[in-house]
Design a protein around this motif. Structure first.
Motif, PDB file in Angstrom:
ATOM      1  N   THR A  22       0.851  -1.190   0.000  1.00 35.36           N
ATOM      2  CA  THR A  22       0.000   0.000   0.000  1.00 35.36           C
ATOM      3  C   THR A  22       0.884   1.236   0.000  1.00 35.36           C
ATOM      4  O   THR A  22       2.110   1.150   0.167  1.00 35.36           O
ATOM      5  CB  THR A  22      -0.910   0.054   1.239  1.00 35.36           C
ATOM      6  OG1 THR A  22      -0.095   0.308   2.401  1.00 35.36           O
ATOM      7  CG2 THR A  22      -1.681  -1.245   1.423  1.00 35.36           C
ATOM      8  N   GLU A  23       0.262   2.380  -0.119  1.00 33.62           N
ATOM      9  CA  GLU A  23       1.017   3.636  -0.118  1.00 33.62           C
ATOM     10  C   GLU A  23       1.650   3.923   1.234  1.00 33.62           C
ATOM     11  O   GLU A  23       2.559   4.754   1.334  1.00 33.62           O
ATOM     12  CB  GLU A  23       0.114   4.794  -0.532  1.00 33.62           C
ATOM     13  CG  GLU A  23      -1.068   5.016   0.375  1.00 33.62           C
ATOM     14  CD  GLU A  23      -2.041   6.032  -0.190  1.00 33.62           C
ATOM     15  OE1 GLU A  23      -2.626   6.767   0.625  1.00 33.62           O
ATOM     16  OE2 GLU A  23      -2.216   6.090  -1.405  1.00 33.62           O
ATOM     17  N   ASP A  24       1.216   3.234   2.269  1.00 35.50           N
ATOM     18  CA  ASP A  24       1.764   3.458   3.612  1.00 35.50           C
ATOM     19  C   ASP A  24       3.021   2.636   3.884  1.00 35.50           C
ATOM     20  O   ASP A  24       3.685   2.851   4.901  1.00 35.50           O
ATOM     21  CB  ASP A  24       0.706   3.124   4.674  1.00 35.50           C
ATOM     22  CG  ASP A  24      -0.519   4.019   4.563  1.00 35.50           C
ATOM     23  OD1 ASP A  24      -0.353   5.201   4.211  1.00 35.50           O
ATOM     24  OD2 ASP A  24      -1.636   3.527   4.813  1.00 35.50           O
ATOM     25  N   ASP A  25       3.352   1.694   3.008  1.00 36.10           N
ATOM     26  CA  ASP A  25       4.525   0.861   3.238  1.00 36.10           C
ATOM     27  C   ASP A  25       5.808   1.664   3.067  1.00 36.10           C
ATOM     28  O   ASP A  25       5.890   2.588   2.253  1.00 36.10           O
ATOM     29  CB  ASP A  25       4.524  -0.334   2.277  1.00 36.10           C
ATOM     30  CG  ASP A  25       3.624  -1.445   2.769  1.00 36.10           C
ATOM     31  OD1 ASP A  25       3.908  -1.997   3.845  1.00 36.10           O
ATOM     32  OD2 ASP A  25       2.627  -1.742   2.086  1.00 36.10           O
ATOM     33  N   THR A  26       6.796   1.289   3.865  1.00 33.77           N
ATOM     34  CA  THR A  26       8.114   1.919   3.810  1.00 33.77           C
ATOM     35  C   THR A  26       9.137   0.843   3.459  1.00 33.77           C
ATOM     36  O   THR A  26       8.806  -0.345   3.387  1.00 33.77           O
ATOM     37  CB  THR A  26       8.481   2.518   5.187  1.00 33.77           C
ATOM     38  OG1 THR A  26       8.609   1.436   6.123  1.00 33.77           O
ATOM     39  CG2 THR A  26       7.429   3.506   5.657  1.00 33.77           C
ATOM     40  N   ILE A  27      10.377   1.227   3.297  1.00 33.36           N
ATOM     41  CA  ILE A  27      11.411   0.232   3.021  1.00 33.36           C
ATOM     42  C   ILE A  27      11.509  -0.764   4.172  1.00 33.36           C
ATOM     43  O   ILE A  27      11.796  -1.941   3.950  1.00 33.36           O
ATOM     44  CB  ILE A  27      12.778   0.877   2.701  1.00 33.36           C
ATOM     45  CG1 ILE A  27      13.731  -0.192   2.152  1.00 33.36           C
ATOM     46  CG2 ILE A  27      13.341   1.593   3.904  1.00 33.36           C
ATOM     47  CD1 ILE A  27      14.977   0.337   1.498  1.00 33.36           C
ATOM     48  N   ASP A  28      11.238  -0.315   5.395  1.00 32.68           N
ATOM     49  CA  ASP A  28      11.318  -1.223   6.548  1.00 32.68           C
ATOM     50  C   ASP A  28      10.182  -2.245   6.550  1.00 32.68           C
ATOM     51  O   ASP A  28      10.419  -3.431   6.779  1.00 32.68           O
ATOM     52  CB  ASP A  28      11.333  -0.421   7.851  1.00 32.68           C
ATOM     53  CG  ASP A  28      12.581   0.445   7.971  1.00 32.68           C
ATOM     54  OD1 ASP A  28      13.673  -0.027   7.601  1.00 32.68           O
ATOM     55  OD2 ASP A  28      12.462   1.599   8.425  1.00 32.68           O
ATOM     56  N   THR A  29       8.943  -1.804   6.292  1.00 28.36           N
ATOM     57  CA  THR A  29       7.837  -2.764   6.249  1.00 28.36           C
ATOM     58  C   THR A  29       7.984  -3.684   5.044  1.00 28.36           C
ATOM     59  O   THR A  29       7.682  -4.877   5.127  1.00 28.36           O
ATOM     60  CB  THR A  29       6.463  -2.058   6.211  1.00 28.36           C
ATOM     61  OG1 THR A  29       6.370  -1.234   5.041  1.00 28.36           O
ATOM     62  CG2 THR A  29       6.252  -1.221   7.462  1.00 28.36           C
ATOM     63  N   LEU A  30       8.459  -3.134   3.935  1.00 26.93           N
ATOM     64  CA  LEU A  30       8.691  -3.936   2.739  1.00 26.93           C
ATOM     65  C   LEU A  30       9.775  -4.983   3.003  1.00 26.93           C
ATOM     66  O   LEU A  30       9.620  -6.148   2.661  1.00 26.93           O
ATOM     67  CB  LEU A  30       9.090  -3.010   1.589  1.00 26.93           C
ATOM     68  CG  LEU A  30       9.197  -3.638   0.231  1.00 26.93           C
ATOM     69  CD1 LEU A  30       8.473  -2.785  -0.791  1.00 26.93           C
ATOM     70  CD2 LEU A  30      10.634  -3.787  -0.185  1.00 26.93           C
ATOM     71  N   HIS A  31      10.867  -4.582   3.643  1.00 20.36           N
ATOM     72  CA  HIS A  31      11.961  -5.502   3.979  1.00 20.36           C
ATOM     73  C   HIS A  31      11.453  -6.660   4.823  1.00 20.36           C
ATOM     74  O   HIS A  31      11.742  -7.826   4.548  1.00 20.36           O
ATOM     75  CB  HIS A  31      13.068  -4.736   4.706  1.00 20.36           C
ATOM     76  CG  HIS A  31      14.138  -5.612   5.285  1.00 20.36           C
ATOM     77  ND1 HIS A  31      14.099  -6.034   6.594  1.00 20.36           N
ATOM     78  CD2 HIS A  31      15.244  -6.148   4.733  1.00 20.36           C
ATOM     79  CE1 HIS A  31      15.159  -6.792   6.832  1.00 20.36           C
ATOM     80  NE2 HIS A  31      15.875  -6.889   5.718  1.00 20.36           N
ATOM     81  N   THR A  32      10.668  -6.343   5.857  1.00 18.12           N
ATOM     82  CA  THR A  32      10.138  -7.384   6.741  1.00 18.12           C
ATOM     83  C   THR A  32       9.262  -8.369   5.974  1.00 18.12           C
ATOM     84  O   THR A  32       9.427  -9.585   6.094  1.00 18.12           O
ATOM     85  CB  THR A  32       9.332  -6.746   7.893  1.00 18.12           C
ATOM     86  OG1 THR A  32      10.209  -5.881   8.626  1.00 18.12           O
ATOM     87  CG2 THR A  32       8.759  -7.804   8.814  1.00 18.12           C
ATOM     88  N   SER A  33       8.358  -7.856   5.152  1.00 16.02           N
ATOM     89  CA  SER A  33       7.448  -8.751   4.429  1.00 16.02           C
ATOM     90  C   SER A  33       8.182  -9.556   3.359  1.00 16.02           C
ATOM     91  O   SER A  33       7.854 -10.720   3.124  1.00 16.02           O
ATOM     92  CB  SER A  33       6.283  -7.971   3.827  1.00 16.02           C
ATOM     93  OG  SER A  33       6.699  -7.173   2.750  1.00 16.02           O
TER      94      SER A  33
END
Length: 195
Positions: free
Chosen positions: A126-137
């Motif tokens: 989503t537009e709320d994702d960051t590199i950190d949330t993306l990295h985790t997922s």
């Protein structure tokens, strides 16, 4: 990502841009009717030292699941689709569609060996994702794909289909392409397949 009610002609994964696209965009759906008919290539030198410094900072103290260029590029692509939603369009059945979500996919090797099996990772953002949330997922998806006891949805389906006689497989693939042009492929078959 703009969400709107589905109308007749929309697909489960996108909205049909009936008259919203300029004539050139609509006509291109006939010139290049498949999802991958158009490719753009560029040859440019990029100074990666700032990225290397960023990665070193992000990875300080990490012993595993380190940040890589993959995370940077995928985060950049997701951000591009957030900022430039018109880039998230596709053609199917000579119609231009706006995808109703942002997704990325990539191949994961089960092991770091040339002949190792591969799995397909597919994630929505989503537009709320960051590199950190993306990295985790992404790391969760990679660990899941590398499990020996689990096949991703696409590989599992392909393995089953490849056991059929070739003539029957051709018929099934033709039917799937026909259903895809109409946006009618059963969701369970393609829920984890970006193609």
């Amino acid at each position: 990502m703009e969400q709107r009610a589905k109308k007749r002609g929309d697909r489960f994964d996108g909205y049909w841009l009936r008259d919203e696209a300029p004539a050139l965009g609509q006509f291109m759906a006939y010139l290049m009717p498949n999802r991958a008919d158009n490719e753009a290539h560029i040859n440019v030198d990029i100074d990666t030292r700032p990225l290397d410094a960023f990665l070193a900072k992000k990875n300080a103290g990490l012993t595993e699941d380190k940040y890589t260029y993959l995370h940077i590029f995928l985060a950049a692509m997701v951000k591009c689709f957030v900022l430039r939603p018109r880039m998230n369009r596709f053609i199917s059945g000579n119609r231009l569609y706006m995808r109703d979500h942002i997704s990325v996919s990539f191949v994961v090797k089960k092991k770091f060996e040339d002949r190792a099996e591969e799995g397909l990772a597919y994630k929505k953002y989503t537009e709320d994702d960051t590199i950190d949330t993306l990295h985790t997922s992404i790391m969760e998806e990679i660990h899941q794909c590398r499990r020996e006891d689990v096949l991703d949805n696409s590989t599992d389906m392909m393995t089953k289909l490849l056991k059929l006689p070739r003539w029957l497989l051709h018929i099934i693939v033709d039917i799937l392409f026909s259903l895809d042009r109409k946006g009618k492929v059963p969701y369970d078959l393609i829920k984890a397949d970006p193609n």
